[in-house]
Scaffold this active site. Structure first.
Site, PDB file in Angstrom:
ATOM      1  N   GLU A 116      -0.593 -10.752   3.313  1.00  0.00           N
ATOM      2  CA  GLU A 116      -0.404  -9.952   4.460  1.00  0.00           C
ATOM      3  C   GLU A 116      -0.633 -10.628   5.736  1.00  0.00           C
ATOM      4  O   GLU A 116       0.088 -10.385   6.951  1.00  0.00           O
ATOM      5  CB  GLU A 116      -1.133  -8.431   4.256  1.00  0.00           C
ATOM      6  CG  GLU A 116      -0.742  -7.626   3.268  1.00  0.00           C
ATOM      7  CD  GLU A 116      -1.632  -6.551   2.845  1.00  0.00           C
ATOM      8  OE1 GLU A 116      -1.058  -5.479   2.408  1.00  0.00           O
ATOM      9  OE2 GLU A 116      -2.705  -6.556   3.148  1.00  0.00           O
ATOM     10  N   GLY A 151       0.730  -1.308  -0.075  1.00  0.00           N
ATOM     11  CA  GLY A 151       0.008   0.074  -0.030  1.00  0.00           C
ATOM     12  C   GLY A 151       0.839   1.224  -0.213  1.00  0.00           C
ATOM     13  O   GLY A 151       2.222   1.061  -0.155  1.00  0.00           O
TER      14      GLY A 151
HETATM   15  C1  5RP Z   1      -3.300  -3.746   1.172  1.00  0.00           C
HETATM   16  C2  5RP Z   1      -3.511  -3.071   2.644  1.00  0.00           C
HETATM   17  C3  5RP Z   1      -3.065  -1.741   2.830  1.00  0.00           C
HETATM   18  O1  5RP Z   1      -2.358  -1.991   3.910  1.00  0.00           O
HETATM   19  C4  5RP Z   1      -4.051  -0.883   2.905  1.00  0.00           C
HETATM   20  O2  5RP Z   1      -5.028  -0.833   1.842  1.00  0.00           O
HETATM   21  C5  5RP Z   1      -3.729   0.676   3.231  1.00  0.00           C
HETATM   22  O3  5RP Z   1      -3.080   1.061   2.017  1.00  0.00           O
HETATM   23  P1  5RP Z   1      -2.923   2.710   2.083  1.00  0.00           P
HETATM   24  O4  5RP Z   1      -1.520   2.669   2.919  1.00  0.00           O
HETATM   25  O5  5RP Z   1      -2.398   2.898   0.691  1.00  0.00           O
HETATM   26  O6  5RP Z   1      -3.984   3.611   2.508  1.00  0.00           O
HETATM   27  O7  5RP Z   1      -4.126  -3.900   3.363  1.00  0.00           O
HETATM   28  O8  5RP Z   1      -3.868  -4.907   0.989  1.00  0.00           O
END
Ligand code: 5RP
Length: 262
Positions: free
Chosen positions: A111, A34
């Site tokens: 994750e 992300g």
């Molecule tokens: C990806 C995730 C990310 O950690 C989550 O979407 C947060 O993303 P960002 O830091 O771009 O807001 O779970 O699968």
């Protein structure tokens, strides 16, 4: 790269910068996915390149692995490393108990495997991710493509018997085709608005055939680092029960970027 970071990038950057203080020489580190996690990977790259820190990264997605290689963080697979000292990852939501919804970027499966295989999980976020109760962000559920419509119907039927406010499920799309995870699976986003009992929901979801994993990360996060656009951070340690406030100096972010990196 703009000379001045936007407030949201500043918030993500200072959270990432503070979180990498937890990384010590020789550690095996899980690298989240992300935009917030990308700042953390860049900060780690700087530590490796400029200070000669020796770490081994395990990426939670192809795109994180690619960024890590570009900024100089050595990468191994989880099977090579087997267990990790620390994972640092972003989140889509966190509640007061530091339970999370993740998977907005579609990487929830790797994750969760990586975070579960870590002594400690540190989550980096900004205040926009804070909620009283999980569920405003649609809950991602990874399902196998075979029979996905039947799996979706089973999930929707199950949702009428659990403590949630909304009951809709939608197939995540990418350019009008189903979004594919790194494993080639689909994502169903559940529009629940408020999840009354995340533990129960997570258990029931994962019992439905076709469901691979869901985006509820419960009792996994040890430390939450919240970054703010003014350069301050809040560090909440759920195990020690401590909350600390600090200011991070934003000196020069140019160093974080190397030729060819995102
Ligand atoms: C990806 C995730 C990310 O950690 C989550 O979407 C947060 O993303 P960002 O830091 O771009 O807001 O779970 O699968």
């Amino acid at each position: 790269m703009p000379a001045e970071l936007s407030p949201i990038d500043k918030a993500k950057y200072v959270a990432a910068r503070r979180a990498v203080d937890f990384v010590e020489d020789g550690m095996r580190v899980g690298l989240g996915t992300g935009s917030t996690a990308a700042w953390m990977v860049r900060c780690l790259g700087e530590l490796v390149r400029e200070e000669g820190m020796k770490i081994t990264g395990v990426a939670t997605s192809g795109r994180t692995a690619e960024l890590a290689r570009q900024v100089g963080v050595p990468i191994k697979t989880l099977d090579e490393v087997k267990w990790l000292d620390l994972t640092i990852d972003g989140t889509d939501e966190y509640d007061p108990s530091l339970n999370l919804i993740k998977g907005g970027g579609g990487a929830l499966l790797q994750e969760k495997i990586v975070a579960t295989a870590s002594d400690q999980m540190i989550v980096i976020a900004d205040l926009s991710k804070q909620v009283d109760a999980l569920g405003a962000f649609p809950l991602p559920v990874e399902v196998i493509p075979f029979g996905w419509q039947t799996t979706k119907a089973l999930i929707e039927e199950m949702l009428s018997n659990v403590d949630v406010m909304g009951r809709g499920a939608s197939l995540r799309l990418n350019d009008r085709a189903p979004f594919r995870t790194d494993e080639g699976n689909f994502i169903l986003d559940l529009h629940l608005r408020r999840i009354g009992n995340p533990q129960q929901l997570s258990l029931i979801l994962n019992q439905i055939p076709g469901v691979v994993e869901n985006g509820l990360f419960l009792d996994i996060c040890d430390v939450l680092v919240i970054g703010n656009g003014d350069g301050t951070v809040e560090v909440r340690d759920i195990n020690n029960g401590t909350v600390e406030h600090e200011r991070i100096d934003i000196i020069d972010t140019e160093n974080l970027f190397v030729d060819g990196a995102e």
